[in-house]
Design an enzyme around this catalytic site. Structure first.
Site, PDB file in Angstrom:
ATOM      1  N   LYS A  20       0.887  -1.320   0.079  1.00  0.00           N
ATOM      2  CA  LYS A  20      -0.027  -0.009   0.068  1.00  0.00           C
ATOM      3  C   LYS A  20       0.808   1.295   0.153  1.00  0.00           C
ATOM      4  CE  LYS A  20      -3.874  -2.082  -0.190  1.00  0.00           C
ATOM      5  NZ  LYS A  20      -4.773  -2.182  -1.453  1.00  0.00           N
ATOM      6  N   HIS A  21       0.298   2.556  -0.043  1.00  0.00           N
ATOM      7  CA  HIS A  21       0.911   3.712  -0.553  1.00  0.00           C
ATOM      8  C   HIS A  21       1.863   4.130   0.643  1.00  0.00           C
ATOM      9  CE1 HIS A  21      -3.073   4.341   1.495  1.00  0.00           C
ATOM     10  NE2 HIS A  21      -2.647   5.021   2.099  1.00  0.00           N
ATOM     11  N   LEU A  22       2.843   4.766   0.084  1.00  0.00           N
ATOM     12  CA  LEU A  22       4.084   5.426   0.971  1.00  0.00           C
ATOM     13  C   LEU A  22       4.958   4.234   1.754  1.00  0.00           C
ATOM     14  CD1 LEU A  22       1.822   7.978   2.612  1.00  0.00           C
ATOM     15  CD2 LEU A  22       3.183   8.664   0.642  1.00  0.00           C
TER      16      LEU A  22
END
Length: 326
Positions: free
Chosen positions: A214-216
């Site tokens: 998932k993001h980041l």
């Protein structure tokens, strides 16, 4: 010439990748290791046959060694039962007998080879295989706002979204979604049905099918099994402050990996909470989970079903897909 492949006697040292999975089924450049070795053998004229069809002229190979196949061609010409070993004394192959113990002779090879004995050996082999990639093969869709520098193999149904930057030799399987604004570099392989989210960086890693990052998040020099889900902001660190080689705990002993850059090894079904930080060289066993804001500074290898250690949904999914018993 004929050759036959054998499962190695010891695979626990490659855990958690080999928890519930034979070493020959581990993925290198999105191919099973046993298939990769078989293809190399066929390329130089070997017929790869089942163990039960072996003859006194058949070359026997455990799948825990990667070796220049030219040395195996020389071994195939031997008129007597003989074992082929590397310079450290590890068994590489044998000919003229059903088992290596039945061989009367021994030869030490000077050919390039290394034993696939630990999880970081899989990374080394993945680097070598992807390093030999020539040209790109694009069967999916790449946004005109993405940038690819190097060779890319992209599977059918996969999408590279705007802002994605890919550097190095990278393989991405079928039906994957990459980005937007992701950064993939080094010799990296990503399996089928994976999702790489916004602002994710992946460097020199192996990602098995059906995993989601998932993001980041950051994944450096790591191996992630199937159905892994990294929560937003998860960091798999890969570098020591003092710049020395990473060590990893195997069988109760800290071993020198020989690598300055080495991240984490996550078994199938692992889930991390948001903002989890995993120290370099750590391993997380199949189905384990972390809480948000966790710091993983030691191996988490033994989950307890129903006690918060193993995610129930992951346990059911692993049992169905891989015949796990956890």
């Amino acid at each position: 010439m004929q050759a036959t492949l054998h499962n190695p006697q010891e695979t626990k040292t490659c855990a958690p990748v080999t928890d519930g999975r034979k070493l020959g089924n581990c993925l290198i450049a999105n191919h099973k290791l046993k298939d990769l070795i078989s293809n190399e053998l066929r390329a130089v004229g070997f017929d790869v046959i089942p163990n039960e069809m072996a003859t006194p002229r058949t070359v026997h190979l455990p799948v825990d060694h990667w070796i220049d196949v030219g040395a195996l061609c020389l071994l195939a010409r031997s008129d007597s039962p003989v074992c082929l070993k590397d310079k450290s004394g590890d068994l590489v192959a044998w000919v003229g007998a059903n088992t290596p113990e039945e061989c009367g002779g021994e030869v030490v090879t000077e050919a390039d080879c290394f034993r696939i004995h630990y999880p970081w050996s899989l990374l080394e082999l993945n680097e070598e295989v992807l390093g030999m990639m020539e040209g790109s093969q694009i069967a999916g869709d790449i946004s005109p706002l993405a940038q690819v520098d190097g060779h890319l193999h992209l599977g059918v149904g996969s999408k590279i979204l705007p802002g994605v930057v890919i550097e190095g030799n990278v393989i991405i399987g079928e039906n994957c979604r990459i980005g937007p604004n992701a950064y993939i570099r080094g010799n990296t392989s990503i399996g089928d049905h994976c999702e790489i989210g916004n602002a994710v960086e992946i460097k020199n890693s192996i990602i098995y099918p059906y995993s989601k990052i998932k993001h980041l998040s950051y994944v450096g020099d790591s191996v992630l099994g199937s159905h892994v889900m990294l929560g937003a902001g998860t960091i798999l660190a890969n570098y020591r402050h003092d710049g020395t080689n990473h060590r990893s705990l195997v069988g109760g002993k800290l071993l020198d990996t020989g690598r300055i850059k080495f991240g984490a090894v996550l078994g199938d079904g692992v889930r991390t909470g948001v903002n989890t930080c995993v120290y370099p060289g750590r391993k997380i066993g199949p189905g384990r989970m972390t809480r948000p804001n966790s710091v993983v500074d030691r191996d988490l290898m033994n989950g307890v079903p129903g006690k918060g250690g193993v995610v129930p949904e992951a346990r059911a999914r692993l049992s169905a897909d891989f015949n796990y018993n956890i």
